[in-house]
Write an enzyme that holds these catalytic residues in place. Structure first.
Site, mmCIF file in Angstrom:
data_model
loop_
_atom_site.group_PDB
_atom_site.id
_atom_site.type_symbol
_atom_site.label_atom_id
_atom_site.label_comp_id
_atom_site.label_asym_id
_atom_site.label_seq_id
_atom_site.Cartn_x
_atom_site.Cartn_y
_atom_site.Cartn_z
ATOM 1 N N LYS A 1 0.859 -1.185 0.000
ATOM 2 C CA LYS A 1 0.000 0.000 0.000
ATOM 3 C C LYS A 1 0.894 1.232 0.000
ATOM 4 C CE LYS A 1 -1.524 2.578 3.019
ATOM 5 N NZ LYS A 1 -1.262 3.788 2.210
ATOM 6 N N GLU B 1 10.679 1.111 9.720
ATOM 7 C CA GLU B 1 11.625 2.234 9.623
ATOM 8 C C GLU B 1 10.823 3.484 9.945
ATOM 9 O OE1 GLU B 1 14.736 1.990 8.988
ATOM 10 O OE2 GLU B 1 15.040 0.140 7.875
ATOM 11 N N CYS C 1 13.812 11.328 6.849
ATOM 12 C CA CYS C 1 13.929 10.837 8.221
ATOM 13 C C CYS C 1 15.354 10.959 8.735
ATOM 14 C CB CYS C 1 13.443 9.403 8.296
ATOM 15 S SG CYS C 1 14.131 8.420 6.969
ATOM 16 N N GLU D 1 10.495 15.955 15.775
ATOM 17 C CA GLU D 1 10.941 15.900 14.384
ATOM 18 C C GLU D 1 10.254 17.031 13.605
ATOM 19 O OE1 GLU D 1 9.395 12.534 12.206
ATOM 20 O OE2 GLU D 1 11.267 12.323 11.101
HETATM 21 P P1 NAD Z 1 2.597 8.174 8.026
HETATM 22 O O1 NAD Z 1 3.028 7.195 9.032
HETATM 23 O O2 NAD Z 1 1.383 8.954 8.241
HETATM 24 O O3 NAD Z 1 2.415 7.474 6.598
HETATM 25 C C1 NAD Z 1 3.277 6.485 6.110
HETATM 26 C C2 NAD Z 1 2.450 5.420 5.440
HETATM 27 O O4 NAD Z 1 1.608 4.818 6.415
HETATM 28 C C3 NAD Z 1 1.522 5.921 4.321
HETATM 29 O O5 NAD Z 1 1.466 4.948 3.299
HETATM 30 C C4 NAD Z 1 0.175 6.002 5.017
HETATM 31 O O6 NAD Z 1 -0.902 5.858 4.144
HETATM 32 C C5 NAD Z 1 0.272 4.803 5.927
HETATM 33 N N1 NAD Z 1 -0.642 4.817 7.056
HETATM 34 C C6 NAD Z 1 -0.996 5.857 7.851
HETATM 35 N N2 NAD Z 1 -1.883 5.430 8.793
HETATM 36 C C7 NAD Z 1 -2.079 4.105 8.578
HETATM 37 C C8 NAD Z 1 -2.870 3.099 9.216
HETATM 38 N N3 NAD Z 1 -3.633 3.355 10.257
HETATM 39 N N4 NAD Z 1 -2.812 1.832 8.708
HETATM 40 C C9 NAD Z 1 -2.026 1.539 7.652
HETATM 41 N N5 NAD Z 1 -1.265 2.443 7.014
HETATM 42 C C10 NAD Z 1 -1.279 3.709 7.482
HETATM 43 O O7 NAD Z 1 3.885 9.037 7.829
HETATM 44 P P2 NAD Z 1 4.053 10.405 7.115
HETATM 45 O O8 NAD Z 1 3.968 11.460 8.143
HETATM 46 O O9 NAD Z 1 3.193 10.492 5.906
HETATM 47 O O10 NAD Z 1 5.555 10.180 6.616
HETATM 48 C C11 NAD Z 1 6.635 10.780 7.195
HETATM 49 C C12 NAD Z 1 7.246 9.960 8.311
HETATM 50 O O11 NAD Z 1 7.906 8.821 7.807
HETATM 51 C C13 NAD Z 1 8.264 10.718 9.095
HETATM 52 O O12 NAD Z 1 8.067 10.584 10.471
HETATM 53 C C14 NAD Z 1 9.592 10.096 8.685
HETATM 54 O O13 NAD Z 1 10.614 10.239 9.588
HETATM 55 C C15 NAD Z 1 9.203 8.711 8.391
HETATM 56 N N6 NAD Z 1 10.098 8.096 7.426
HETATM 57 C C16 NAD Z 1 10.983 7.182 7.879
HETATM 58 C C17 NAD Z 1 11.868 6.585 7.004
HETATM 59 C C18 NAD Z 1 12.844 5.560 7.489
HETATM 60 O O14 NAD Z 1 13.393 4.837 6.702
HETATM 61 N N7 NAD Z 1 13.088 5.428 8.754
HETATM 62 C C19 NAD Z 1 11.853 6.920 5.657
HETATM 63 C C20 NAD Z 1 10.931 7.868 5.223
HETATM 64 C C21 NAD Z 1 10.045 8.443 6.135
#
Ligand code: NAD
Length: 475
Positions: free
Chosen positions: A168, A244, A278, A379
């Site tokens: 997804k 991650e 991140c 963050e």
């Molecule tokens: P988010 O967690 O809201 O979204 C990430 C993914 O999770 C999206 O596909 C979203 O649709 C999905 N998602 C959200 N709620 C969900 C649920 N209840 N069930 C299933 N899927 C769900 O994150 P964001 O704010 O959009 O993205 C940024 C974050 O991601 C930052 O905190 C960043 O640090 C982190 N990030 C980490 C890495 C890493 O490798 N450690 C890489 C990129 C981003």
């Protein structure tokens, strides 16, 4: 969506809109899936697993190599799509396409090196054999900030291991995900082996991914808050989990470092992807006697960055993902300024002229940041560099470690033993020493503490998709 080898509509027939974050322009509509679509995708992946897991490692490697070549051939159109849907400047998109493709090549090479062990026994008439087997159906959830490489970093090792996949993508970047699925499909990945469900509401999909008994493993990249919920649910049904998550990277300038060189590094790193990474530095620790030289160089460099639509030549900083992201950055900057920090450059939203229809925040340098400010703890995920002056080099390590996150950290020093001691003392998974790009497909990527579980890339990234089987053999 992509299920069982075909691009399909949602069962409900619903769609949702995707737009360009720099211009507000509509890019298209994609199927709006729900739990039923997630179940259909899992059924396809489950049916395909037996045959794919028995396909030889050589054949799997060949398909992955073809996908790598196709991604190279399509590099410029993929980069243009990434800039349109995600916003980063075209050059940065091209770099991500290259980085994303490199995971495919690296795991294609590793696929043929999946070997076992022949282990001696204490009993003369017994031998042990240990082999590695694919975990099964992998459910993957990916973020919008690196909308191609975060897919290939999961899909390539899963396919190399012999797993099948349901994925997804983030609701902001489904067209990027579709383009990656086209690459794998055109490379010859058989029907059912890779499947994708797009959805405007991710929660029902997440519930199916974490509870369906046919799913063996969950891999997630995104925020710590969502990762905690999904990992907890997947843990309850005893699925393998790797996540991650967020970061809050310290960037430490040691007293012996050249503050101008360090500031050039910080200015080059912090505004990549408008700070939406991140591993972006979030706390810049600079010795009090070097802080003026450091801040001045940062200010000059950052003042020169052009913010705008990433497809326009010369733009160095693109838009943020949405208005909520701009509001979060603005609240952190306003809080810091109210508590005594100074915005040496930037500090505000950009809303006029070419910026009127996008989600822009000016590249910002904040000096005089202290530990009572929100930006010190949370963050940012935006183009803001908070500079913190310090006096004691022993204390700065404790200050850097004083966070629940543990993903990336950076240190600038000219002294080898300071560098090594700092690497040993920092509780972070990825450390740049005089280096602003400590990542590669061939090295483990991942965090400690609230930054996640498991590693991606490298051999460790492949082992996340493998189970070990032991056979005791009586002679
Ligand atoms: P988010 O967690 O809201 O979204 C990430 C993914 O999770 C999206 O596909 C979203 O649709 C999905 N998602 C959200 N709620 C969900 C649920 N209840 N069930 C299933 N899927 C769900 O994150 P964001 O704010 O959009 O993205 C940024 C974050 O991601 C930052 O905190 C960043 O640090 C982190 N990030 C980490 C890495 C890493 O490798 N450690 C890489 C990129 C981003």
């Amino acid at each position: 969506m992509f299920i069982n080898g075909e691009f399909v509509d949602a069962i409900s027939g619903d769609t949702f809109e995707v737009s360009n974050p720099a211009t507000g322009e509509t890019l298209g509509r994609v199927p709006d899936g729900d739990a039923r679509d997630a179940e259909a995708a899992i059924a396809a992946a489950h049916d395909a697993f037996g045959e794919w897991s028995r396909t030889t490692a050589y054949a799997r490697a060949d398909i992955l190599m073809t996908a790598w070549r196709l991604m190279g051939e399509r590099a410029s159109e993929l980069a243009a799509l990434m800039t349109a849907e995600q916003g980063k400047p075209l050059r940065a998109s091209a770099a991500e396409v290259n980085y994303g493709a490199d995971f495919i090549r690296w795991f294609a090479e590793e696929a043929r090196r999946l070997t076992g062990e022949w282990i001696p026994s204490a009993r003369a008439n017994q031998r042990f054999l240990s082999v590695q087997a694919p975990v099964g159906v992998v459910a993957a959830v990916t973020p919008w900030n690196y909308p191609m490489s975060m897919l290939t970093r999961k899909m390539a090792p899963a396919l190399a291991a012999g797993c099948t996949i349901v994925l997804k993508p983030a609701e902001a970047t489904p067209l990027n995900a579709k383009a990656i699925f086209e690459v794998f499909h055109d490379a010859g990945v058989p029907s059912g082996v890779i499947n994708m469900v797009t959805a405007s509401n991710p929660a029902p999909i997440g519930e199916v991914f974490t509870s369906d008994p046919r799913v063996a493993k969950l891999t997630f990249t995104g925020s710590t808050a969502v990762g905690r919920v999904l990992a907890g649910a997947a843990g309850a049904s005893l699925k393998r989990v790797s996540v991650e998550l967020g970061g809050h990277a310290p960037f430490i300038v040691m007293p012996d470092a050249d503050p101008v060189h360090a500031a050039k590094g910080a200015a080059a790193l912090k505004y990549l992807n408008a700070g939406q990474a991140c591993i972006s530095p979030n706390r810049l620790y600079v010795p009090s006697n070097l802080v003026d030289a450091f801040t001045e160089t940062m200010a000059t460099r950052v003042g020169r960055i052009t913010t705008g639509d990433g497809s326009v030549e010369g733009v160095g900083c693109g838009p943020l993902v949405n208005d909520a992201a701009v509001a979060k950055v603005e609240a952190q900057v306003d809080d810091a300024v109210a508590k005594g920090a100074e915005a040496v450059v930037g500090g505000t939203r950009l809303t006029e002229g070419d910026h009127a229809n996008g989600h822009f925040f000016a590249p910002t340098v904040l000096s005089g940041v202290t530990n009572d400010m929100i930006i010190y703890r949370e963050e940012t995920f935006g183009p803001v560099a908070p500079i913190i002056a310090y006096d004691d080099p022993d204390e700065v390590i404790d200050m850097a470690n004083d966070t629940n996150y543990g993903l990336a950290a950076y240190v600038y020093t000219l002294d080898l033993s300071t560098a090594l001691k700092t690497v040993e003392a920092l509780r972070f998974g990825i450390i740049g020493v005089n280096d602003v790009n400590p990542t590669s497909a061939s090295v483990p990527f991942g965090g400690m503490k609230d930054s996640g579980l498991g590693r991606e890339g490298a051999r460790e990234g492949l082992s996340e998709y493998l189970e070990t089987k032991t056979a005791g053999i009586a002679l």
